[in-house]
Design a protein around this motif. Structure first.
Motif, PDB file in Angstrom:
ATOM      1  N   CYS A  88      -4.405   8.410   9.407  1.00  0.00           N
ATOM      2  CA  CYS A  88      -4.511   7.305   7.759  1.00  0.00           C
ATOM      3  C   CYS A  88      -4.783   5.575   7.799  1.00  0.00           C
ATOM      4  CB  CYS A  88      -4.006   8.299   6.812  1.00  0.00           C
ATOM      5  SG  CYS A  88      -2.241   8.536   7.487  1.00  0.00           S
ATOM      6  N   ASP A  89      -3.908   5.393   8.886  1.00  0.00           N
ATOM      7  CA  ASP A  89      -3.365   3.950   8.499  1.00  0.00           C
ATOM      8  C   ASP A  89      -4.101   3.158   9.435  1.00  0.00           C
ATOM      9  OD1 ASP A  89      -0.611   4.375   8.128  1.00  0.00           O
ATOM     10  OD2 ASP A  89       0.299   4.501   9.597  1.00  0.00           O
ATOM     11  N   LYS A 125      -6.048   7.176   1.290  1.00  0.00           N
ATOM     12  CA  LYS A 125      -5.719   6.371  -0.037  1.00  0.00           C
ATOM     13  C   LYS A 125      -4.044   5.909  -0.052  1.00  0.00           C
ATOM     14  CE  LYS A 125      -7.223   9.080  -3.335  1.00  0.00           C
ATOM     15  NZ  LYS A 125      -7.908   9.521  -4.412  1.00  0.00           N
ATOM     16  N   GLU A 126      -2.923   7.112   0.276  1.00  0.00           N
ATOM     17  CA  GLU A 126      -1.999   6.658   0.141  1.00  0.00           C
ATOM     18  C   GLU A 126      -1.367   5.743   1.278  1.00  0.00           C
ATOM     19  OE1 GLU A 126      -0.005  10.441   0.385  1.00  0.00           O
ATOM     20  OE2 GLU A 126       0.051  10.994  -0.992  1.00  0.00           O
ATOM     21  N   ALA A 127      -1.733   5.296   2.309  1.00  0.00           N
ATOM     22  CA  ALA A 127      -1.579   5.013   3.290  1.00  0.00           C
ATOM     23  C   ALA A 127      -1.506   3.208   3.339  1.00  0.00           C
ATOM     24  CB  ALA A 127      -2.476   5.070   4.835  1.00  0.00           C
ATOM     25  N   TYR A 128      -3.237   3.275   2.282  1.00  0.00           N
ATOM     26  CA  TYR A 128      -3.839   2.407   1.598  1.00  0.00           C
ATOM     27  C   TYR A 128      -2.832   0.685   1.044  1.00  0.00           C
ATOM     28  CZ  TYR A 128      -7.337  -1.288   0.521  1.00  0.00           C
ATOM     29  OH  TYR A 128      -7.967  -2.137   1.059  1.00  0.00           O
ATOM     30  N   LYS A 129      -2.056   1.852   0.082  1.00  0.00           N
ATOM     31  CA  LYS A 129      -0.910   1.545  -0.434  1.00  0.00           C
ATOM     32  C   LYS A 129       0.209   1.218  -0.121  1.00  0.00           C
ATOM     33  CE  LYS A 129      -0.998   2.423  -5.359  1.00  0.00           C
ATOM     34  NZ  LYS A 129      -1.597   3.355  -6.188  1.00  0.00           N
ATOM     35  N   GLN A 130       0.446   2.044   0.400  1.00  0.00           N
ATOM     36  CA  GLN A 130       1.977   1.180   1.252  1.00  0.00           C
ATOM     37  C   GLN A 130       1.328  -0.146   1.823  1.00  0.00           C
ATOM     38  OE1 GLN A 130       3.113   4.925   3.526  1.00  0.00           O
ATOM     39  NE2 GLN A 130       4.438   5.711   1.948  1.00  0.00           N
ATOM     40  N   MET A 131       0.384  -0.051   2.675  1.00  0.00           N
ATOM     41  CA  MET A 131       0.318  -1.173   3.482  1.00  0.00           C
ATOM     42  C   MET A 131       0.214  -2.316   3.050  1.00  0.00           C
ATOM     43  SD  MET A 131      -1.772  -0.106   6.773  1.00  0.00           S
ATOM     44  CE  MET A 131      -1.619   0.911   8.561  1.00  0.00           C
ATOM     45  N   THR A 133      -0.089  -2.513  -0.306  1.00  0.00           N
ATOM     46  CA  THR A 133       0.162  -2.492  -1.990  1.00  0.00           C
ATOM     47  C   THR A 133      -0.536  -2.837  -3.210  1.00  0.00           C
ATOM     48  OG1 THR A 133       1.330  -4.751  -1.876  1.00  0.00           O
ATOM     49  CG2 THR A 133       2.696  -3.214  -1.251  1.00  0.00           C
ATOM     50  N   ASP A 135      -4.729  -0.963  -4.821  1.00  0.00           N
ATOM     51  CA  ASP A 135      -5.323   0.390  -4.954  1.00  0.00           C
ATOM     52  C   ASP A 135      -6.315   0.232  -3.881  1.00  0.00           C
ATOM     53  OD1 ASP A 135      -4.509   3.321  -6.561  1.00  0.00           O
ATOM     54  OD2 ASP A 135      -7.269   2.492  -6.475  1.00  0.00           O
TER      55      ASP A 135
END
Length: 316
Positions: A88-89, A125-131, A133, A135
């Motif tokens: 995902c990353d 999508k979650e990884a994108y948000k974390q990396m 910041t 959406d």
């Protein structure tokens, strides 16, 4: 889509500490021992590589990615860094890079979003948000337009039916709707195409495509080629191909990356790393069947050096 998990044979006697030490030794002193790094990373699963990264940081207070960035370069560096990422990353980074700066690499957006299962899209999508910041859906919306944007946003909802039941009546209704929306109308009604192609399960879509051919005498691919153009055509065809045979789709993409003048190394890295624990075994079989030569042999003739060795280690 097309995610029969085939787990390769990895170390039974896995020790993240031993592996971290091996990599440390390979990077210390004069000259880097590339082969050792390739062997360690390729003989472990993605999950095990995460543990090696953690152990490396714990033992040496350094980020393994940073160490490899300093010690390696070019395609070898890109391959090994990709292998250190969770899937995902890796996808999140590729999507971000495809949209950064001026111009958008629609091909990457299409490949990554049209070929992934719901769970993969949700994780990305979650990884994108974390990396980053921000959406992923918003970024895709602001970087694409028209039908392609609607299609990609629809895929990002990650609510494709993944059931194994086929409803023949629905297949026939959908086939009629696609006909009304495409061949039978001035200008294609993309909403119908988008909804059916992004929400129905792979098995259901296969039944729909069959029904289409029976009812209207032409294959869904022929219709898409006539009715759509540019990136939308490419995205529709990717979904259709992946629905029918995801492994053949990736085999063809790998073949295209090595055909003609100049090899597209980033495509090789992207596909081999991201499919390594999904369906690479089946992709190799499809490759052999389609092109009458093994993927490994093709890689040998089109790449060289440690980069070649890293790709072969993945393919093996």
């Amino acid at each position: 889509m097309g995610n029969s998990h085939v787990s390769a044979q990895y170390h039974v006697h896995f020790s993240e500490e031993e592996d971290a030490k091996k990599i440390r030794k390979a990077c210390k002193g004069t000259g880097t021992d590339e082969m050792t790094i390739i062997k360690v990373l390729a003989s472990n699963s993605i999950e095990q590589r995460q543990k090696i990264k953690e152990k490396y940081r714990a033992l040496y207070g350094k980020n393994l990615e940073k160490v490899l960035q300093d010690d390696l370069s070019g395609n070898l560096q890109n391959t090994l860094l990709a292998m250190l990422d969770r899937p995902c990353d890796f996808d999140a980074k590729l999507l971000n890079k495809a949209m950064k700066g001026t111009g958008t690499d629609e091909d990457i957006l299409i490949e990554l979003l049209c070929t992934r299962a719901n769970s993969q899209i949700i994780a990305t999508k979650e990884a994108y948000k974390q990396m980053f910041t921000c959406d992923l859906v918003n970024d895709v919306q602001s970087d694409t337009s028209g039908t392609l944007r609607n299609l990609l946003v629809s895929l990002l909802e990650a609510d494709r039916d993944e059931g194994l039941k086929v409803n023949e009546d629905l297949a026939e209704q959908d086939a009629k709707k696609l006909f009304e929306a495409g061949e039978n109308c001035w200008g294609t009604d993309e909403l119908t195409f988008n909804t059916i192609l992004t929400k129905r399960s792979s098995l259901q879509l296969r039944a729909t495509f069959k029904a289409y051919e029976t009812l209207h005498g032409s294959s869904i691919e022929e219709v898409i080629k006539r009715e759509a153009s540019g990136d939308v055509k490419k995205a529709y065809l990717t979904i259709v191909q992946c629905t029918k045979d995801c492994q053949a789709y990736f085999a063809e993409a790998l073949h295209e990356a090595m055909e003609g003048v100049g090899t597209r190394e980033d495509t090789l890295i992207r596909i081999l790393v991201s499919r390594s624990e999904v369906d690479l075994l089946s992709i190799k079989e499809s490759y052999q069947e389609m092109y009458k030569k093994s993927l490994a042999d093709e890689i040998k003739s089109e790449t060289s050096g440690y980069f070649q060795k890293a790709l072969l280690a993945l393919v093996k």
